[in-house]
Write an enzyme that holds these catalytic residues in place. Structure first.
Site, PDB file in Angstrom:
ATOM      1  N   ASN A   7       7.293  42.013  21.981  1.00 47.09           N
ATOM      2  CA  ASN A   7       8.518  42.244  21.227  1.00 47.09           C
ATOM      3  C   ASN A   7       8.901  40.903  20.608  1.00 47.09           C
ATOM      4  O   ASN A   7       9.412  40.023  21.286  1.00 47.09           O
ATOM      5  CB  ASN A   7       9.610  42.750  22.176  1.00 47.09           C
ATOM      6  CG  ASN A   7      10.905  43.054  21.450  1.00 47.09           C
ATOM      7  OD1 ASN A   7      11.039  42.791  20.250  1.00 47.09           O
ATOM      8  ND2 ASN A   7      11.863  43.595  22.180  1.00 47.09           N
ATOM      9  N   ARG A  91       6.421  46.167  19.423  1.00 45.21           N
ATOM     10  CA  ARG A  91       7.652  46.831  19.017  1.00 45.21           C
ATOM     11  C   ARG A  91       7.935  46.402  17.587  1.00 45.21           C
ATOM     12  O   ARG A  91       8.037  45.212  17.291  1.00 45.21           O
ATOM     13  CB  ARG A  91       8.804  46.393  19.922  1.00 45.21           C
ATOM     14  CG  ARG A  91      10.109  46.965  19.449  1.00 45.21           C
ATOM     15  CD  ARG A  91      11.264  46.439  20.233  1.00 45.21           C
ATOM     16  NE  ARG A  91      12.490  47.030  19.748  1.00 45.21           N
ATOM     17  CZ  ARG A  91      13.655  46.401  19.694  1.00 45.21           C
ATOM     18  NH1 ARG A  91      13.747  45.159  20.119  1.00 45.21           N
ATOM     19  NH2 ARG A  91      14.716  47.014  19.246  1.00 45.21           N
ATOM     20  N   HIS A 180      16.471  52.158  18.620  1.00 42.86           N
ATOM     21  CA  HIS A 180      16.268  52.422  20.057  1.00 42.86           C
ATOM     22  C   HIS A 180      15.452  53.701  20.279  1.00 42.86           C
ATOM     23  O   HIS A 180      15.537  54.322  21.339  1.00 42.86           O
ATOM     24  CB  HIS A 180      17.608  52.609  20.811  1.00 42.86           C
ATOM     25  CG  HIS A 180      18.469  51.396  20.868  1.00 42.86           C
ATOM     26  ND1 HIS A 180      19.831  51.456  20.697  1.00 42.86           N
ATOM     27  CD2 HIS A 180      18.186  50.108  21.115  1.00 42.86           C
ATOM     28  CE1 HIS A 180      20.354  50.251  20.811  1.00 42.86           C
ATOM     29  NE2 HIS A 180      19.371  49.405  21.073  1.00 42.86           N
ATOM     30  N   LEU A 209      23.296  52.505  26.341  1.00 44.46           N
ATOM     31  CA  LEU A 209      24.421  51.572  26.284  1.00 44.46           C
ATOM     32  C   LEU A 209      23.970  50.207  26.799  1.00 44.46           C
ATOM     33  O   LEU A 209      24.025  49.928  27.998  1.00 44.46           O
ATOM     34  CB  LEU A 209      25.597  52.108  27.125  1.00 44.46           C
ATOM     35  CG  LEU A 209      26.005  53.569  26.874  1.00 44.46           C
ATOM     36  CD1 LEU A 209      27.156  53.974  27.793  1.00 44.46           C
ATOM     37  CD2 LEU A 209      26.385  53.792  25.414  1.00 44.46           C
ATOM     38  N   ASN A 211      23.386  45.940  25.136  1.00 43.04           N
ATOM     39  CA  ASN A 211      24.108  45.023  24.272  1.00 43.04           C
ATOM     40  C   ASN A 211      24.293  45.678  22.911  1.00 43.04           C
ATOM     41  O   ASN A 211      25.382  45.736  22.374  1.00 43.04           O
ATOM     42  CB  ASN A 211      23.290  43.746  24.164  1.00 43.04           C
ATOM     43  CG  ASN A 211      24.174  42.557  24.055  1.00 43.04           C
ATOM     44  OD1 ASN A 211      25.384  42.684  23.886  1.00 43.04           O
ATOM     45  ND2 ASN A 211      23.578  41.403  24.131  1.00 43.04           N
ATOM     46  N   ARG A 241      28.889  44.114  18.042  1.00 42.47           N
ATOM     47  CA  ARG A 241      28.952  44.871  16.781  1.00 42.47           C
ATOM     48  C   ARG A 241      30.125  45.845  16.791  1.00 42.47           C
ATOM     49  O   ARG A 241      30.422  46.453  17.810  1.00 42.47           O
ATOM     50  CB  ARG A 241      27.656  45.666  16.565  1.00 42.47           C
ATOM     51  CG  ARG A 241      26.429  44.819  16.359  1.00 42.47           C
ATOM     52  CD  ARG A 241      25.267  45.693  15.894  1.00 42.47           C
ATOM     53  NE  ARG A 241      24.016  44.973  15.951  1.00 42.47           N
ATOM     54  CZ  ARG A 241      22.992  45.323  16.745  1.00 42.47           C
ATOM     55  NH1 ARG A 241      23.079  46.399  17.512  1.00 42.47           N
ATOM     56  NH2 ARG A 241      21.883  44.626  16.741  1.00 42.47           N
ATOM     57  N   ASP A 284      29.760  40.680  27.372  1.00 43.32           N
ATOM     58  CA  ASP A 284      29.117  41.174  28.597  1.00 43.32           C
ATOM     59  C   ASP A 284      30.126  41.958  29.437  1.00 43.32           C
ATOM     60  O   ASP A 284      31.203  41.452  29.754  1.00 43.32           O
ATOM     61  CB  ASP A 284      28.554  39.995  29.395  1.00 43.32           C
ATOM     62  CG  ASP A 284      27.634  40.465  30.514  1.00 43.32           C
ATOM     63  OD1 ASP A 284      28.088  41.240  31.377  1.00 43.32           O
ATOM     64  OD2 ASP A 284      26.466  40.044  30.520  1.00 43.32           O
ATOM     65  N   GLY A 332      21.469  48.521  30.047  1.00 43.18           N
ATOM     66  CA  GLY A 332      22.273  47.652  30.920  1.00 43.18           C
ATOM     67  C   GLY A 332      23.602  48.229  31.375  1.00 43.18           C
ATOM     68  O   GLY A 332      23.873  48.327  32.575  1.00 43.18           O
ATOM     69  N   GLY A 334      24.820  51.431  30.707  1.00 43.06           N
ATOM     70  CA  GLY A 334      24.638  52.818  31.132  1.00 43.06           C
ATOM     71  C   GLY A 334      24.051  52.933  32.534  1.00 43.06           C
ATOM     72  O   GLY A 334      24.398  53.834  33.296  1.00 43.06           O
ATOM     73  N   GLU A 335      23.173  51.981  32.879  1.00 39.33           N
ATOM     74  CA  GLU A 335      22.531  52.035  34.197  1.00 39.33           C
ATOM     75  C   GLU A 335      23.392  51.422  35.293  1.00 39.33           C
ATOM     76  O   GLU A 335      23.257  51.773  36.459  1.00 39.33           O
ATOM     77  CB  GLU A 335      21.180  51.288  34.152  1.00 39.33           C
ATOM     78  CG  GLU A 335      20.135  52.017  33.324  1.00 39.33           C
ATOM     79  CD  GLU A 335      18.935  51.144  32.980  1.00 39.33           C
ATOM     80  OE1 GLU A 335      18.620  50.211  33.751  1.00 39.33           O
ATOM     81  OE2 GLU A 335      18.302  51.397  31.934  1.00 39.33           O
ATOM     82  N   GLU A 385      11.291  50.635  27.937  1.00 41.76           N
ATOM     83  CA  GLU A 385      10.702  50.644  26.605  1.00 41.76           C
ATOM     84  C   GLU A 385       9.285  50.064  26.605  1.00 41.76           C
ATOM     85  O   GLU A 385       8.420  50.536  25.878  1.00 41.76           O
ATOM     86  CB  GLU A 385      11.602  49.868  25.636  1.00 41.76           C
ATOM     87  CG  GLU A 385      12.879  50.641  25.315  1.00 41.76           C
ATOM     88  CD  GLU A 385      13.979  49.792  24.698  1.00 41.76           C
ATOM     89  OE1 GLU A 385      14.579  48.996  25.443  1.00 41.76           O
ATOM     90  OE2 GLU A 385      14.231  49.927  23.500  1.00 41.76           O
TER      91      GLU A 385
HETATM   92  P1  ADP Z   1      19.988  44.424  25.557  1.00 40.21           P
HETATM   93  O1  ADP Z   1      20.452  45.354  24.483  1.00 40.21           O
HETATM   94  O2  ADP Z   1      20.170  42.987  25.229  1.00 40.21           O
HETATM   95  O3  ADP Z   1      18.651  44.772  26.145  1.00 40.21           O
HETATM   96  P2  ADP Z   1      21.029  45.288  28.133  1.00 40.21           P
HETATM   97  O4  ADP Z   1      20.464  46.655  28.110  1.00 40.21           O
HETATM   98  O5  ADP Z   1      20.454  44.298  29.079  1.00 40.21           O
HETATM   99  O6  ADP Z   1      21.071  44.659  26.683  1.00 40.21           O
HETATM  100  O7  ADP Z   1      22.588  45.414  28.405  1.00 40.21           O
HETATM  101  C1  ADP Z   1      23.442  44.315  28.502  1.00 40.21           C
HETATM  102  C2  ADP Z   1      24.750  44.772  29.103  1.00 40.21           C
HETATM  103  O8  ADP Z   1      24.450  45.422  30.355  1.00 40.21           O
HETATM  104  C3  ADP Z   1      25.756  43.686  29.421  1.00 40.21           C
HETATM  105  O9  ADP Z   1      27.016  44.055  28.911  1.00 40.21           O
HETATM  106  C4  ADP Z   1      25.841  43.646  30.934  1.00 40.21           C
HETATM  107  O10 ADP Z   1      27.153  43.516  31.370  1.00 40.21           O
HETATM  108  C5  ADP Z   1      25.299  44.966  31.372  1.00 40.21           C
HETATM  109  N1  ADP Z   1      24.501  44.778  32.591  1.00 40.21           N
HETATM  110  C6  ADP Z   1      23.205  44.429  32.640  1.00 40.21           C
HETATM  111  N2  ADP Z   1      22.792  44.301  33.935  1.00 40.21           N
HETATM  112  C7  ADP Z   1      23.873  44.561  34.707  1.00 40.21           C
HETATM  113  C8  ADP Z   1      24.115  44.599  36.108  1.00 40.21           C
HETATM  114  N3  ADP Z   1      23.152  44.331  36.979  1.00 40.21           N
HETATM  115  N4  ADP Z   1      25.364  44.918  36.516  1.00 40.21           N
HETATM  116  C9  ADP Z   1      26.338  45.214  35.628  1.00 40.21           C
HETATM  117  N5  ADP Z   1      26.171  45.181  34.313  1.00 40.21           N
HETATM  118  C10 ADP Z   1      24.963  44.873  33.842  1.00 40.21           C
END
Ligand code: ADP
Length: 397
Positions: A7, A91, A180, A209, A211, A241, A284, A332, A334-335, A385
């Protein structure tokens, strides 16, 4: 066979080496600041300590060479020889209307990716640089392009056209593309698998959900609508954004703040979203949660506005799908973020959503988090991904 997943960004390169049989990640890593002073490679071989290599990297060729050296290194490497890498999966952000699935890369494909740079000027040129650097360092190894937009190409015209003069679509291909896609495809397929159902029989809303954030409506295995548009700026409120807004705001802010259209665009991409709404607390969600706990009102507004937007999108996709069977949270936020999942689910109670809150609190695991009598199944499905790219690459061989 081992598949190298790449990527590539304009100054960065993320990679994973995946064993195609066991689907294990043998090593992963990140090169940062390519072409900028302070270049650094962080290599994480499975079962061994991570290695940080700081050395000047003038361009992506040198970065790819260093990644390969790290993979075959006698101490922190994971393969004996480069010949073990059977294919590379890249990617690629924008495939336009040309690519509705992954393809093996040849000169014609590279030319198409270059031409599509008009639609993704920050991404496609960087993706192409990564492709060329891999070709140079691994001659003869098949390379595949996996497009972020491809999964969304099944959208009907009514979902991808904007209400602007038709000629802009004809002349400049202005339409919704969505991004995505690899994640929306993987998560919807995995959600069906977990439920022991055929994706072709389900109406699924995937909430990616991270960044960057986007939602898609997947009906009978095909995407019928998604929230990102011509660019990733449209749709949900994201880390930095804005997502949807009144387009007249561009001109209004430009005039008030004496900013060009380009500069306002930068504000909307980099200084808005959760970061902007919270008054600069952070993009974040962990920082937002902490600020809310300390009584920060703007952080609370940012979170509430974010969740409200997500819920409104989900409900609107009941129209796109003719009902909803499954809502799957991924990436990040969503999980990991219970508060977001809970607030969004609560808005949807009128559709018959009932959550099992103990399960909804679980983080980063595949889980069904609704009660048995919920009319819609709420799920958490961690995205992958890289694995999806490796699988698609292998399928092309
Ligand atoms: P990207 O789009 O950069 O891949 P991610 O999918 O890593 O982004 O998502 C980033 C977001 O996920 C941040 O807002 C962060 O707060 C949240 N996040 C990532 N890991 C955790 C975690 N272990 N606990 C809580 N929130 C997390």
């Amino acid at each position: 066979m081992k598949v190298l997943v790449i990527n590539c960004g304009s100054s960065s390169l993320k990679y994973q080496l995946i064993d195609s049989e066991s689907e294990e990640v043998l090593a992963k890593g990140l090169v940062e600041r390519i072409g900028i002073p302070g270049s650094v490679l962080t290599h994480r071989p499975e079962g061994k300590d991570k290695v940080v290599i700081e050395t000047p990297m003038e361009d992506h060729n040198i970065a790819v060479k260093l990644v390969i050296d790290a993979l075959v290194d006698k101490d922190h490497g994971v393969i004996a020889d480069l010949s073990e890498i059977g294919a590379v999966g890249h990617r690629v952000v924008h495939g336009g209307e040309k690519f509705n699935k992954a393809v093996l890369i040849n000169d014609a494909v590279k030319k198409d990716i270059e031409e599509l740079s008009a639609l993704a000027p920050l991404h496609n040129p960087a993706n192409l640089i990564g492709i060329n650097a891999c070709e140079k360092n691994m001659p003869g190894v098949p390379q595949a392009a996996i497009f972020d937009t491809a999964f969304h190409q099944t959208m009907p015209k009514k979902a991808y056209m904007y209400g602007i003069p038709y000629e802009y679509y004809e002349k400049y291909k202005v339409r919704r593309y969505g991004f995505h896609g690899t994640s929306h495809d993987y998560v919807s397929a995995r959600a069906a698998e977990i439920l022991g159902k055929d994706r072709k029989d389900l109406k699924i809303v995937v909430c990616h959900l991270g960044n960057g954030a986007s939602i898609s409506a997947v009906k009978n295995g095909e995407c019928v609508d998604t929230s990102m548009g011509l660019t990733p700026l449209e749709g949900l409120i994201m880390g930095t954004r804005s997502g949807d807004l009144d387009p007249a705001i561009l001109d209004y802010i430009g005039e008030k703040e004496n900013l060009s259209a380009k500069e306002v665009n930068t504000v909307l991409n980099k200084k808005s979203g959760i970061l902007g709404l919270s008054g600069g607390v952070s993009s974040d969600f962990r920082d937002i949660d902490a600020a809310i706990a300390e009584g920060n009102e703007k952080a609370k507004t940012a979170l509430d506005t974010y969740c409200y937007r997500v819920a409104k999108y989900i409900a609107s996709y009941a129209v796109a799908l003719g009902g909803i069977d499954v809502i799957a949270f991924t990436a990040g936020v969503g999980e990991n973020n219970y508060v977001v999942r809970k607030q969004v689910s609560d808005y949807l109670a009128f559709l018959g959503v009932k959550t099992d809150d103990e399960k909804l609190k679980i983080r980063g695991e595949e889980i069904v988090a609704s009660t048995p009598d919920s009319k819609i199944t709420i799920m958490i499905v961690p995205t992958n991904e890289e694995l999806a790219i490796a699988r698609q690459t292998l399928a092309l061989l």
